[in-house]
Design an enzyme around this catalytic site. Structure first.
Site, PDB file in Angstrom:
ATOM      1  N   GLU A 170       0.825  -1.204   0.000  1.00  0.00           N
ATOM      2  CA  GLU A 170       0.000   0.000   0.000  1.00  0.00           C
ATOM      3  C   GLU A 170       0.865   1.260   0.000  1.00  0.00           C
ATOM      4  OE1 GLU A 170      -2.724  -0.594   3.230  1.00  0.00           O
ATOM      5  OE2 GLU A 170      -3.860  -2.101   2.126  1.00  0.00           O
ATOM      6  N   HIS A 411     -18.441  -9.102   5.785  1.00  0.00           N
ATOM      7  CA  HIS A 411     -17.107  -8.565   6.061  1.00  0.00           C
ATOM      8  C   HIS A 411     -16.463  -9.350   7.193  1.00  0.00           C
ATOM      9  CE1 HIS A 411     -14.231  -5.423   7.775  1.00  0.00           C
ATOM     10  NE2 HIS A 411     -13.754  -5.773   6.595  1.00  0.00           N
ATOM     11  N   HIS A 412     -15.248  -9.875   6.915  1.00  0.00           N
ATOM     12  CA  HIS A 412     -14.444 -10.579   7.919  1.00  0.00           C
ATOM     13  C   HIS A 412     -13.100  -9.878   8.051  1.00  0.00           C
ATOM     14  CE1 HIS A 412     -16.603 -14.716   7.199  1.00  0.00           C
ATOM     15  NE2 HIS A 412     -17.337 -13.883   7.913  1.00  0.00           N
ATOM     16  N   GLU A 413     -12.986  -8.966   8.997  1.00  0.00           N
ATOM     17  CA  GLU A 413     -11.675  -8.399   9.309  1.00  0.00           C
ATOM     18  C   GLU A 413     -11.009  -9.313  10.340  1.00  0.00           C
ATOM     19  OE1 GLU A 413      -8.386  -7.158   9.483  1.00  0.00           O
ATOM     20  OE2 GLU A 413      -9.552  -5.814   8.195  1.00  0.00           O
ATOM     21  N   GLU A 482      -5.455  -6.768   1.934  1.00  0.00           N
ATOM     22  CA  GLU A 482      -4.159  -6.901   2.629  1.00  0.00           C
ATOM     23  C   GLU A 482      -3.522  -8.272   2.468  1.00  0.00           C
ATOM     24  OE1 GLU A 482      -6.523  -3.751   4.208  1.00  0.00           O
ATOM     25  OE2 GLU A 482      -6.856  -5.819   4.847  1.00  0.00           O
ATOM     26  N   GLU A 500      -7.405  -6.605  -2.848  1.00  0.00           N
ATOM     27  CA  GLU A 500      -6.908  -5.233  -2.734  1.00  0.00           C
ATOM     28  C   GLU A 500      -5.410  -5.279  -3.026  1.00  0.00           C
ATOM     29  OE1 GLU A 500      -7.105  -1.629   0.511  1.00  0.00           O
ATOM     30  OE2 GLU A 500      -6.403  -3.599   1.141  1.00  0.00           O
ATOM     31  N   GLU A 506      -9.084   4.112  -0.408  1.00  0.00           N
ATOM     32  CA  GLU A 506      -9.123   4.535   0.995  1.00  0.00           C
ATOM     33  C   GLU A 506      -8.014   5.528   1.324  1.00  0.00           C
ATOM     34  OE1 GLU A 506      -8.786   1.005   3.298  1.00  0.00           O
ATOM     35  OE2 GLU A 506      -6.845   0.432   2.483  1.00  0.00           O
TER      36      GLU A 506
END
Length: 700
Positions: A170, A411-413, A482, A500, A506
């Site tokens: 990133e 969503h699974h962070e 990530e 991503e 973002e």
């Protein structure tokens, strides 16, 4: 005496030639030569009689064993030609041709009697090669200390690079000469939630370069499976890159057992930048689809409760407790913070918006308990991926979404607590099946647990693929953030519908990205597969969303529309807040109309770091979409419509910058006009700094 000397030279050249093996591409424009130089395998590459790579060494250094670099001889060589056409489940075109000439070279290390195969595949647009280790008595289990593959450049090329890092991609891209990388590295390494740079001259793939005499060269890898992710370490005196694998906690680069293979190392080359973008080498070097039934895999256009958290308008966390423990903290007894984004009313608003405007799904982040102390605490049991916050009624919201013809996107962070995610994965996927969720956005923010492992090491590479395989068993599509950068595995597992693994939208709310960022990403990050870039921001002044955030989106509104064509993904988000789209309904129409699956793709013009213009034909329709993103300098884009069917007339709706548009000073200035076009039409279109244009073409 002269005759003796000449005879000696002749014998030497004959002896040298006995080891040299040459492979030509199907069209004859590329030539790869393999040789043994004093027992060391080497290779080089030539394109249209121009040297692309000078002789570079090959092999692997092992832990506590003799290396697989020296004392080799060729004991067998096989060649074949291959030509097939295959159909992807989704993609940039309906059919992909896989056409190459192959050379398989078997090497013997006499001292150890170990065998190693180097397999070359030469396409019309580049070279792929890998190491293969057949089953054998003298090589069973072994540990890689370092892979020593060299990519020997012919000069001080211009490169589009990001710092080599074991944990993140990133970064904004830096454009410089190879000789300037060392001096620019410090400023190129900007802050991130997890980062581990390793060298003053280390960079990441896919690496894009341009030579002074007009060759475009791209270095990457394909089919990264059960191996560590490769970076490139530059000798800035000789301009030779050497592979640098991501280590584990002990500094070891990979644990292998024969029979096994390395990922493919790829070199894409052309004298036309457009060919780099159209290359399908990365996909073609991956195995065919392993899923028997792919009927459940569908491209997705979505909106979500996300940008408001990214900008700081709302929060993922339900309350302001400094510490929570799952199973102990009673959320029914705590006071909400009043800024939690994933609440029933807000989610219903997004469901209504999706239903009204024809979007497939609604992403909701921050729906599950545990967000109060999720980041930076090295916390193992951080989420259970099952239990919603008190203000997120999962039953009601799911029923409401389905009643509107919309699905929720899970969503699974993981907070990079990988063991915890695997601990809960089966139950989490079962929950998705129960409620009809068909896609999950997973995240790996922060330092990896177990502690000391890296995002791009072999252990994590294995985990990411495990998650994709497990998801496939539940008919779930995966959008991994990530995670390790893509290497074409979406061909083998097409439920890997997005990644991503790069600096996405973002960061426009975290201080901004360079205005030419999206003119580089298709040449770098997208070489490995589609990116969930999350485009479509219409309000560039983030302070208007959150007074405490002074960031600015470095793009024009017309540029944001073009990203739906130039940043390929079968998973596309309209990332801005619904109220911002309501302010510009005529521009929003393009996001509603644009396709996300394609029959054909053309690149009309391209120059890395400056501009890219794509034309794509929608799947199963006689509709085309054109997108152009522009870099720092204003310019006039000149394109032909010769991709259209001859003899037919079309209407083109053009969404473009105005002469007053500028990414910094006037980003929301745009214009829309309609013109009639045919296959013989031409267009000259103004592009502002950080701007661009898009076109929707319908047959009349």
């Amino acid at each position: 005496m002269k005759k003796i000397v000449h005879l000696f030279i002749l014998l030497f050249l004959i002896a040298l030639g006995l080891n040299a093996q040459t492979l030509q591409s199907p069209n004859g424009q590329l030539k790869a030569t393999f040789n043994i130089d004093n027992g060391i395998p080497t290779y080089q590459l030539v394109y249209k009689d121009k040297q692309v790579l000078k002789p570079g060494k090959m092999g692997l250094e092992l832990f506590n064993e003799k290396d697989l670099i020296h004392n080799f001889s060729v004991i067998d060589t096989k060649t074949l030609s291959f030509d097939e056409t295959w159909q992807p489940v989704w993609g940039e075109e309906k059919e992909i041709r896989n056409h190459y000439n192959e050379m398989e070279i078997t090497l013997l290390q006499k001292e150890t009697e170990r065998k190693m195969i180097i397999r070359f595949r030469l396409f019309d647009d580049g070279l792929g090669f890998r190491y293969e280790f057949p089953e054998q008595a003298n090589l069973t289990h072994f540990v890689v200390k370092e892979e020593r593959t060299q990519f020997a450049m012919t000069g001080d090329h211009t490169a589009f690079w990001i710092p080599g890092d074991y944990d993140t991609q990133e970064y904004d891209y830096t454009t410089s000469k190879l000789s300037e990388i060392r001096g620019l590295m410090k400023q190129a390494i900007t802050p991130n939630a997890s980062q581990t740079p390793f060298s003053d001259t280390g960079v990441q793939t896919a690496l894009m370069m341009k030579t002074d005499d007009g060759l475009y060269i791209n270095l990457h890898e394909a089919a990264l499976v059960e191996y560590s992710c490769m970076h490139l370490n530059l000798n800035d005196t000789t301009f030779v890159f050497e592979s640098h694998l991501t280590p584990d906690t002990q500094g070891r680069k990979g644990y292998l057992q024969t029979p096994c293979v390395s990922p493919w190392r790829t070199i894409i080359v052309s004298d036309d930048a457009r060919d780099i973008l159209l290359s399908r080498i990365t996909l073609n070097l991956n195995e065919p689809c392993k899923l028997e039934d792919t009927s459940w895999i569908k491209p997705v256009k979505y909106v979500g409760v996300w940008w408001e958290m990214i900008t700081g308008k709302s929060t993922w966390a339900y309350c302001d407790l400094p510490s929570v423990k799952l199973g102990i903290t009673d959320y029914s007894k705590v006071k909400p913070n009043g800024k939690h984004g994933a609440n029933n009313e807000n989610v219903k608003k997004h469901i209504d918006f999706a239903a009204k405007h024809g979007f497939d799904q609604v992403l909701v982040e921050g729906w599950n308990i545990g967000w109060e102390d999720w980041f930076g605490k090295s916390k193992d049991y951080v989420f259970d991926f099952l239990t919603p916050y008190p203000d997120f009624d999962i039953d009601m919201l799911n029923d409401y979404a389905h009643s509107k013809g919309v699905k929720l996107l899970m969503h699974h962070e993981t907070s990079s607590s990988v063991r915890n995610y695997e601990r809960h994965m089966e139950k989490a996927y079962n929950l998705m099946n129960q409620y009809g969720y068909t896609a999950v956005k997973s995240g790996y923010v922060g330092n990896i647990l177990p502690r000391g492992e890296y995002h791009y090491g072999q252990w994590l590479v294995n985990h990411y693929l495990y998650a994709i395989k497990q998801a496939a068993e539940h008919h779930i599509m995966v959008n991994a953030h990530e995670a390790v950068r893509p290497t074409g595995l979406c061909r083998t597992y097409p439920n890997l519908i997005g990644n991503e693994s790069a600096r996405g939208t973002e960061y426009q709310a975290f201080g901004g990205s360079k205005p030419n960022h999206t003119t580089i990403l298709p040449f770098t990050r997208l070489i490995g597969g589609p990116m969930d870039y999350t485009p479509g921001i219409f309000e560039m002044d983030i302070e208007k969303i959150n007074p405490d955030n002074k960031s600015h989106v470095n793009a024009t509104l017309a540029n944001q529309l073009a990203l739906y064509v130039t940043m390929y993904s079968p998973l596309q988000m309209a990332a801005d807040l619904p109220e911002n789209y309501a302010r510009f309904p005529d521009a929003f129409q393009f996001i509603k109309d644009v396709a996300i699956d394609w029959d054909e793709t053309k690149v009309l013009e391209a120059e890395p770091g400056e501009y890219i213009t794509y034309a794509r034909k929608a799947k199963g329709k006689n509709e085309w979409f054109v997108g152009c993103t522009n870099g720092y300098d204003r310019r006039e884009s000149k394109i032909a419509f010769d991709f259209l069917e001859k003899g037919k007339k079309y209407e083109a709706t053009i969404y473009s910058d105005t002469k007053a548009s500028h990414y910094k000073t006037n980003p929301q200035a745009y214009q829309i006009r309609k013109i009639k076009v045919t296959a013989t039409s031409r267009l000259t279109q103004y592009c502002a700094p950080g701007g661009g244009y898009s076109i929707h073409i319908r047959e009349l």
